[in-house]
Design a protein around this motif. Sequence first.
Motif, mmCIF file in Angstrom:
data_model
loop_
_atom_site.group_PDB
_atom_site.id
_atom_site.type_symbol
_atom_site.label_atom_id
_atom_site.label_comp_id
_atom_site.label_asym_id
_atom_site.label_seq_id
_atom_site.Cartn_x
_atom_site.Cartn_y
_atom_site.Cartn_z
ATOM 1 N N PRO A 288 78.767 38.427 27.215
ATOM 2 C CA PRO A 288 78.176 37.115 26.940
ATOM 3 C C PRO A 288 76.859 37.257 26.189
ATOM 4 C CG PRO A 288 77.877 37.725 29.236
ATOM 5 C CD PRO A 288 78.813 38.736 28.655
ATOM 6 N N SER A 289 76.398 36.160 25.599
ATOM 7 C CA SER A 289 75.152 36.193 24.828
ATOM 8 C C SER A 289 73.934 36.387 25.714
ATOM 9 C CB SER A 289 75.001 34.909 24.015
ATOM 10 O OG SER A 289 74.992 33.773 24.875
ATOM 11 N N SER A 290 74.036 36.019 26.994
ATOM 12 C CA SER A 290 72.927 36.203 27.926
ATOM 13 C C SER A 290 73.463 36.284 29.349
ATOM 14 C CB SER A 290 71.922 35.056 27.820
ATOM 15 O OG SER A 290 72.507 33.832 28.216
ATOM 16 N N ILE A 291 72.688 36.909 30.200
ATOM 17 C CA ILE A 291 73.045 36.975 31.617
ATOM 18 C C ILE A 291 71.781 37.242 32.428
ATOM 19 C CG2 ILE A 291 73.545 39.463 31.665
ATOM 20 C CD1 ILE A 291 75.931 38.724 33.551
ATOM 21 N N ASP A 292 71.743 36.715 33.641
ATOM 22 C CA ASP A 292 70.610 36.911 34.545
ATOM 23 C C ASP A 292 71.175 37.070 35.949
ATOM 24 O OD1 ASP A 292 68.390 36.818 36.166
ATOM 25 O OD2 ASP A 292 67.471 35.092 35.181
ATOM 26 N N TRP A 293 71.192 38.306 36.442
ATOM 27 C CA TRP A 293 71.793 38.570 37.749
ATOM 28 C C TRP A 293 70.962 38.014 38.901
ATOM 29 C CZ3 TRP A 293 76.620 39.455 38.461
ATOM 30 C CH2 TRP A 293 77.366 40.087 37.467
ATOM 31 N N ARG A 294 69.731 37.634 38.641
ATOM 32 C CA ARG A 294 68.942 36.972 39.673
ATOM 33 C C ARG A 294 69.585 35.645 40.060
ATOM 34 N NH1 ARG A 294 63.210 36.690 36.752
ATOM 35 N NH2 ARG A 294 64.618 35.614 35.315
ATOM 36 N N ALA A 295 70.064 34.916 39.065
ATOM 37 C CA ALA A 295 70.662 33.608 39.312
ATOM 38 C C ALA A 295 71.974 33.707 40.061
ATOM 39 C CB ALA A 295 70.880 32.879 37.978
#
Length: 331
Positions: free
Chosen positions: A117-124
């Motif tokens: 994907p263009s972005s990811i944030d595992w915190r979320a």
Amino acid sequence: MKTLILFVALVGYTQALSYSDVLEEEWNRFQLDYTKFYQTEDEALLRRLIFVDNKRRIDKHNRRFMAGKESYEMGVNQFTDLLPKEFQSQMLSSLNITEAEGLIDFRYTAPRDVDPPSSIDWRARGAVTPVMDQGENCGSCWAFATTGTLEGQTFLKTGRLVSLSEQNLIDCSNDAPYYNEGCKGGLELNALMYIMHKGIDTESSYPYRGTQQKCRFNSSNIGASVEAFIGVSGEANLAAATAFHGPVSVRVDSEGMQSYKGGVYNNPNCSDEILDHAMVVVGYGNDKSGGDYWLVKNSWGTTWGENGYIRMSRNRNNQCGIATIAVFPIV
């Protein structure tokens, strides 16, 4: 009339306030904000001189930032009274790349048929524990980077986010065949090898102390284990590994990061081979002004950077060596 006189007096005071006066006020506030106490007047004077010199450099950089000539902001933090060499000796951990490369049996290659994907944030997504502070005078970043990637991988497998014990690694992974050196430094790969053989206790059962102590590992308190670990090299592979497999431990050249406050850290002068600090990539994305970035969890507390995180330049020729030698475990 009295109001007018007061206004004129305040204006006169403001005009009379010099840059040196401002620095003095900031020095006093710094000592209060970060609970700084110095043993002698000479030590206090030395720290003040270092603080002023660092603050002038911060202000000079931030004038460029405000003018749109820099993509990140610098600021005062708990390290502003330290010389760069002091900061390096107290907080960082050097890495022998040749030695580390020899420990990797498996290499990750991004799949050809699926784009990340263009972005990811595992915190979320609940895969990241809160930022901790390794403390001054303990170069234990390698232990935090190890637990950070393992916590994420364990969450993805079990659905449970469990904070793991860095102190366990500092105290117990020093003998052969692991050869870590506690607060003097270590390798995430050696730490993962230790966990493969022994396991690792939870943070709650073996809390962080910030100094190397006697090993108190208890197999009844194991919070995670490791089956194998995978090496990652190259930014395309690191993006795919992060997107498809979760948080990844990385090594970087931290030159210039001592005063980072926010924005996309762009330092074309840093090395991609002299890797003195370990952190955890927990995502990536794009900033309209700063460009592509890696979202990286640090272990210098929440008063540093963006609440303990740094956004590092991505797709800029492996800047600061972030994708030179990364690793994540199989659990």
